[in-house]
Write an enzyme that holds these catalytic residues in place. Structure first.
Site, PDB file in Angstrom:
ATOM      1  N   GLY A  61      34.333  32.793  14.297  1.00 23.52           N
ATOM      2  CA  GLY A  61      33.217  33.734  14.113  1.00 23.52           C
ATOM      3  C   GLY A  61      31.840  33.119  14.190  1.00 23.52           C
ATOM      4  N   THR A  62      31.752  31.872  14.622  1.00 28.28           N
ATOM      5  CA  THR A  62      30.433  31.219  14.675  1.00 28.28           C
ATOM      6  C   THR A  62      29.506  31.920  15.670  1.00 28.28           C
ATOM      7  OG1 THR A  62      31.450  29.614  16.166  1.00 28.28           O
ATOM      8  CG2 THR A  62      31.082  28.910  13.906  1.00 28.28           C
ATOM      9  N   GLY A  63      30.064  32.310  16.827  1.00 24.95           N
ATOM     10  CA  GLY A  63      29.227  32.949  17.849  1.00 24.95           C
ATOM     11  C   GLY A  63      28.704  34.295  17.381  1.00 24.95           C
ATOM     12  N   CYS A  64      29.594  35.066  16.746  1.00 26.13           N
ATOM     13  CA  CYS A  64      29.194  36.374  16.214  1.00 26.13           C
ATOM     14  C   CYS A  64      28.094  36.202  15.175  1.00 26.13           C
ATOM     15  CB  CYS A  64      30.384  37.065  15.543  1.00 26.13           C
ATOM     16  SG  CYS A  64      31.817  37.231  16.594  1.00 26.13           S
ATOM     17  N   THR A 111      35.713  27.288  12.335  1.00 30.51           N
ATOM     18  CA  THR A 111      34.551  27.758  13.087  1.00 30.51           C
ATOM     19  C   THR A 111      34.786  29.158  13.641  1.00 30.51           C
ATOM     20  OG1 THR A 111      35.453  26.683  15.053  1.00 30.51           O
ATOM     21  CG2 THR A 111      33.827  25.436  13.773  1.00 30.51           C
ATOM     22  N   LYS A 140      24.886  27.901  24.082  1.00 31.66           N
ATOM     23  CA  LYS A 140      25.280  27.222  22.846  1.00 31.66           C
ATOM     24  C   LYS A 140      26.123  25.986  23.166  1.00 31.66           C
ATOM     25  CE  LYS A 140      27.117  31.029  21.702  1.00 31.66           C
ATOM     26  NZ  LYS A 140      27.857  32.150  21.064  1.00 31.66           N
TER      27      LYS A 140
HETATM   28  O1  PXL Z   1      34.336  35.410  18.198  1.00 36.28           O
HETATM   29  C1  PXL Z   1      34.507  36.390  19.141  1.00 36.28           C
HETATM   30  C2  PXL Z   1      35.066  37.639  18.568  1.00 36.28           C
HETATM   31  C3  PXL Z   1      34.312  38.777  18.570  1.00 36.28           C
HETATM   32  N1  PXL Z   1      34.769  39.955  18.092  1.00 36.28           N
HETATM   33  C4  PXL Z   1      35.981  40.057  17.588  1.00 36.28           C
HETATM   34  C5  PXL Z   1      36.812  38.940  17.537  1.00 36.28           C
HETATM   35  C6  PXL Z   1      36.341  37.696  18.035  1.00 36.28           C
HETATM   36  C7  PXL Z   1      37.172  36.510  18.004  1.00 36.28           C
HETATM   37  O2  PXL Z   1      38.271  36.476  17.577  1.00 36.28           O
HETATM   38  O3  PXL Z   1      38.009  39.060  17.018  1.00 36.28           O
HETATM   39  C8  PXL Z   1      36.455  41.365  17.054  1.00 36.28           C
END
Ligand code: PXL
Length: 289
Positions: A212-215, A210, A177
């Site tokens: 949580g964008t990856g999740c 941004t 990404k």
């Molecule tokens: O964005 C990665 C991520 C994944 N999972 C949890 C998070 C984070 C980022 O803060 O808290 C639980």
């Protein structure tokens, strides 16, 4: 119900602030019409200002959750997020093998935006040797790619070399990404299928919101795979999903706010929020008539 219910499983941590982790994953699955399930690996106390505390779920409890899902609710796709440590990774890998779960997306979560560690350093090797060989897709950002390969990414060519190295670990598709790249106008994700490269191109949206964008991206990808799309198709859809979620951010919290998981399905604005669900219902019933 006469049509098939597609099910997706997230194996990840809780973000109390609701923008990342299992909350982002389940919201994304829901928006994309996929039944969401979760195996919790840990809990974070977190808001838009950062991570205040992290607590892991004991590995036998992670195992119990995986068994509960595997013996009754076989998922059509699986994504992993925050895994915290090597022992959990080995447990997850073993259950994925045991149940022969398909369409595994590994988001190699390592560090939260504020710097909190979500994966122990010594677990990176375990991720590479146990989990990546089972994955259909791995979705690292630039810092995660560097940690996984030992390379420093300063050009597209570096990213291509890293993708080849990751493919050698046994993952079918690599998506590096571009959100952390130095490019100021575009945010280009690089998709590698083991032979050819495809660029997933989008405008860079200049916003601090941004979180949580990856999740969200990897959850949308898993949802696409769950309903039977190919990896390139699901990746294009996931890119569009996260782009709209960033563009139409919610503006909540005083720090790095979450993206808008509603954006894909509705042109959401603050004033419209209260009438949104009614409008959606009316639209649906009109479409039926
Ligand atoms: O964005 C990665 C991520 C994944 N999972 C949890 C998070 C984070 C980022 O803060 O808290 C639980």
């Amino acid at each position: 119900m006469t049509h098939k219910v597609y099910k997706a499983l997230t194996i990840a941590g809780s973000d109390s602030g609701g923008g990342a982790g299992i909350q982002a994953d389940l919201k994304t699955f829901q928006e994309l019409g996929v039944y969401g399930m979760s195996v919790l690996t840990g809990v974070t106390a977190q808001n838009t200002r950062g991570v205040q505390a992290v607590h892991s779920v004991p590995v036998p409890m992670v195992e119990a959750q995986l068994q509960s899902i595997g013996t009754d609710l076989p998922p059509d796709a699986v994504k992993t997020g925050m895994l915290l440590g090597a022992e959990v990774i080995r447990q997850v890998a073993s259950q994925i093998c045991q149940f022969r779960w398909p369409n595994v997306v590994v988001d190699p979560v390592m560090i939260a935006k504020g710097g909190a560690s979500l994966l122990q350093d010594e677990a990176v090797e375990t991720l590479k040797s146990y989990l990546l060989p089972l994955a259909k897709v791995v979705t690292p950002n630039f810092p995660e790619t560097e940690a996984l390969t030992g390379l420093t990414l300063s050009s597209r060519e570096d990213a291509k070399e890293a993708a080849r190295m990751l493919a050698d670990l046994g993952t079918s598709y690599i998506i590096i990404k571009g959100g952390h790249s130095a490019e100021t106008e575009r945010s280009v994700d690089l998709l590698f299928d083991g032979r050819d490269f495809t660029e997933l191109d989008g405008p860079r949206i200049h916003t601090p919101h941004t979180h949580g964008t990856g999740c969200t991206f990897s959850a949308a990808l898993a949802a696409g795979l769950a309903v039977g799309r190919s990896v390139p198709q699901a990746a294009q859809m996931a890119k569009a999903f996260i782009q709209s979620a960033i563009e139409q951010g919610l503006g909540i919290g005083s720090g790095h706010g979450p993206t808008n998981h509603w954006a894909w399905n509705a042109r959401w604005t603050g004033e419209e929020a209260s009438v949104w669900s009614r409008a959606m219902r009316e639209e649906r019933s009109n479409a039926k008539n």
